[in-house]
Scaffold this motif. Sequence first.
Motif, PDB file in Angstrom:
ATOM      1  N   PHE A 175       0.856  -1.181   0.000  1.00  0.00           N
ATOM      2  CA  PHE A 175       0.000   0.000   0.000  1.00  0.00           C
ATOM      3  C   PHE A 175       0.895   1.235   0.000  1.00  0.00           C
ATOM      4  N   ASP A 176       0.310   2.396  -0.180  1.00  0.00           N
ATOM      5  CA  ASP A 176       1.065   3.639  -0.192  1.00  0.00           C
ATOM      6  C   ASP A 176       1.593   3.930   1.221  1.00  0.00           C
ATOM      7  N   GLY A 177       2.892   3.722   1.429  1.00  0.00           N
ATOM      8  CA  GLY A 177       3.480   4.035   2.728  1.00  0.00           C
ATOM      9  C   GLY A 177       3.695   2.852   3.659  1.00  0.00           C
ATOM     10  N   PHE A 178       3.173   1.693   3.299  1.00  0.00           N
ATOM     11  CA  PHE A 178       3.366   0.524   4.165  1.00  0.00           C
ATOM     12  C   PHE A 178       3.080  -0.762   3.388  1.00  0.00           C
ATOM     13  N   ALA A 179       3.590  -1.866   3.925  1.00  0.00           N
ATOM     14  CA  ALA A 179       3.334  -3.181   3.338  1.00  0.00           C
ATOM     15  C   ALA A 179       2.811  -4.104   4.429  1.00  0.00           C
ATOM     16  N   VAL A 180       2.014  -5.080   4.025  1.00  0.00           N
ATOM     17  CA  VAL A 180       1.377  -5.985   4.981  1.00  0.00           C
ATOM     18  C   VAL A 180       1.628  -7.424   4.551  1.00  0.00           C
ATOM     19  N   GLU A 181       2.217  -8.208   5.470  1.00  0.00           N
ATOM     20  CA  GLU A 181       2.402  -9.633   5.202  1.00  0.00           C
ATOM     21  C   GLU A 181       1.403 -10.427   6.038  1.00  0.00           C
ATOM     22  N   PRO A 182       0.431 -11.079   5.392  1.00  0.00           N
ATOM     23  CA  PRO A 182      -0.503 -11.916   6.156  1.00  0.00           C
ATOM     24  C   PRO A 182       0.175 -13.241   6.506  1.00  0.00           C
ATOM     25  N   ILE A 183      -0.007 -13.684   7.732  1.00  0.00           N
ATOM     26  CA  ILE A 183       0.629 -14.915   8.217  1.00  0.00           C
ATOM     27  C   ILE A 183      -0.433 -15.770   8.890  1.00  0.00           C
ATOM     28  N   LEU A 184      -0.540 -17.028   8.472  1.00  0.00           N
ATOM     29  CA  LEU A 184      -1.533 -17.909   9.092  1.00  0.00           C
ATOM     30  C   LEU A 184      -1.222 -18.063  10.583  1.00  0.00           C
ATOM     31  N   ALA A 185      -2.201 -17.716  11.409  1.00  0.00           N
ATOM     32  CA  ALA A 185      -2.049 -17.853  12.865  1.00  0.00           C
ATOM     33  C   ALA A 185      -3.035 -18.929  13.326  1.00  0.00           C
ATOM     34  N   ARG A 186      -3.388 -18.898  14.570  1.00  0.00           N
ATOM     35  CA  ARG A 186      -4.344 -19.879  15.089  1.00  0.00           C
ATOM     36  C   ARG A 186      -5.167 -19.231  16.187  1.00  0.00           C
ATOM     37  N   HIS A 187      -6.459 -19.517  16.168  1.00  0.00           N
ATOM     38  CA  HIS A 187      -7.359 -18.951  17.174  1.00  0.00           C
ATOM     39  C   HIS A 187      -7.074 -19.564  18.543  1.00  0.00           C
ATOM     40  N   GLY A 188      -7.351 -18.820  19.588  1.00  0.00           N
ATOM     41  CA  GLY A 188      -7.214 -19.326  20.951  1.00  0.00           C
ATOM     42  C   GLY A 188      -8.179 -20.474  21.205  1.00  0.00           C
ATOM     43  N   GLN A 189      -7.734 -21.422  22.015  1.00  0.00           N
ATOM     44  CA  GLN A 189      -8.587 -22.551  22.414  1.00  0.00           C
ATOM     45  C   GLN A 189      -8.434 -22.741  23.918  1.00  0.00           C
ATOM     46  N   PRO A 190      -9.081 -21.844  24.690  1.00  0.00           N
ATOM     47  CA  PRO A 190      -8.904 -21.920  26.147  1.00  0.00           C
ATOM     48  C   PRO A 190      -9.415 -23.235  26.716  1.00  0.00           C
ATOM     49  N   ASP A 191      -8.828 -23.605  27.831  1.00  0.00           N
ATOM     50  CA  ASP A 191      -9.153 -24.865  28.499  1.00  0.00           C
ATOM     51  C   ASP A 191     -10.641 -24.892  28.871  1.00  0.00           C
ATOM     52  N   PRO A 192     -11.412 -25.807  28.274  1.00  0.00           N
ATOM     53  CA  PRO A 192     -12.869 -25.814  28.552  1.00  0.00           C
ATOM     54  C   PRO A 192     -13.208 -26.129  30.007  1.00  0.00           C
ATOM     55  N   GLN A 193     -12.310 -26.843  30.698  1.00  0.00           N
ATOM     56  CA  GLN A 193     -12.575 -27.131  32.126  1.00  0.00           C
ATOM     57  C   GLN A 193     -12.665 -25.824  32.915  1.00  0.00           C
ATOM     58  N   VAL A 194     -11.832 -24.862  32.522  1.00  0.00           N
ATOM     59  CA  VAL A 194     -11.823 -23.575  33.224  1.00  0.00           C
ATOM     60  C   VAL A 194     -12.964 -22.691  32.731  1.00  0.00           C
ATOM     61  N   THR A 195     -13.130 -22.594  31.419  1.00  0.00           N
ATOM     62  CA  THR A 195     -14.146 -21.669  30.892  1.00  0.00           C
ATOM     63  C   THR A 195     -15.555 -22.097  31.316  1.00  0.00           C
ATOM     64  N   THR A 196     -15.802 -23.404  31.395  1.00  0.00           N
ATOM     65  CA  THR A 196     -17.136 -23.870  31.790  1.00  0.00           C
ATOM     66  C   THR A 196     -17.464 -23.404  33.210  1.00  0.00           C
ATOM     67  N   VAL A 197     -16.499 -23.572  34.104  1.00  0.00           N
ATOM     68  CA  VAL A 197     -16.718 -23.171  35.504  1.00  0.00           C
ATOM     69  C   VAL A 197     -16.853 -21.653  35.606  1.00  0.00           C
ATOM     70  N   MET A 198     -15.908 -20.935  34.985  1.00  0.00           N
ATOM     71  CA  MET A 198     -15.871 -19.482  35.133  1.00  0.00           C
ATOM     72  C   MET A 198     -17.083 -18.823  34.485  1.00  0.00           C
ATOM     73  N   GLU A 199     -17.420 -19.267  33.278  1.00  0.00           N
ATOM     74  CA  GLU A 199     -18.537 -18.625  32.591  1.00  0.00           C
ATOM     75  C   GLU A 199     -19.866 -18.993  33.254  1.00  0.00           C
TER      76      GLU A 199
END
Length: 367
Positions: A175-199
Amino acid sequence: MTRGTLPWVVAAAAMLAASAALSRPFSDPRAEKRDAVDADPAFAAAERDPACHATQLVSTGGLAPRHPHTLAVRWTGYSNFELAYGGKIILLDAYFDRGSNYPPLGFAARDVTRADVILIGHGHFDHMADAASVSIRTGAAVVGAPVTTDKLTAQGVPAIQIRTVTGRGGELLKFDGFAVEPILARHGQPDPQVTTVMEGALGALSAESAAQEAEERAIRARGVSDPRVIAEGTIAYLITLDSGFRIMYRDSGGRVTDEEKAAMVRAGGVDLALVAVAAEYLMPPTARQALEHMRLYKPEVYMPAHHDAPISGRRSLWRATEPLFQALKDDNPSLVTVSRGYREPVCFNTDVNVAHDLEPRHATPLR
Ligand SMILES: [Zn+2]
């Protein structure tokens, strides 16, 4: 010195410090660690830049930084950031109209009238709900994974504005003034044992009203809920400004990928990391995930994301930043951490950057 003179000395020192700060255009968060940031005579002589003190977004009509190499960063809730640089506006994620169950951001999606590029980290509603309307109104190019851009197409964004990326390499966007490199990342997968209790507990303590649930359903419909988001639909963006300053943006606190490792072998490190705090609730796993990110990206400055929360309901707990910062600094004492309120600007003199580093940093690899 008598006791009586001490307050005057303290007051005079504070005034001197304040006038020194006011004589510079802004206070770069790296100045506390590196004299080079303030050493540029042009920078030191510059007038105070109101764009680095105002809380109005540039995309909603606020002032852009005066110097073309000043970068103004504003966090606007969840993983949203506005970057203003070189007369351009880059929006990272677009989730502004969050509904009545959230702390107000101080602007609405309809107020965003200027943007050049919108980078969407992933397609969940709390990252892209306003991307379509904002890109249609501003004409901004909008970048995302296939599962994200399919949704934008369905929402009426013209094909000419859409850039679909996989993050698997060979997709450098210029782009004008900058460049962007997209990189495959990964979504968070929080521990369901914790999220079930907390939520469960949070939901029992402060339930959302039926009206709020209905409101959220409508907002939710402007994003995607697709299992592909986890492994194929979450993109990190390595942004390189024409001054050489590098920014790593990652909008979900998941494990690092081989693609990210390969990109960082090439980049070496970044000046600024804008990275989501993992949704683990407990600090040890949250810090563990942040350490994995920071050891890979090697930023000089870290600004957290995705740490705010709704007011009531099962996700109504802000993710604590201070114990996280402490864990990161225990690992790397030279790290600068910055967390501001919604829309408060953080400005950088991007002529100082890791690409033309003035001092050798990280000469030995971080642990
Ligand atoms: Zn998500």
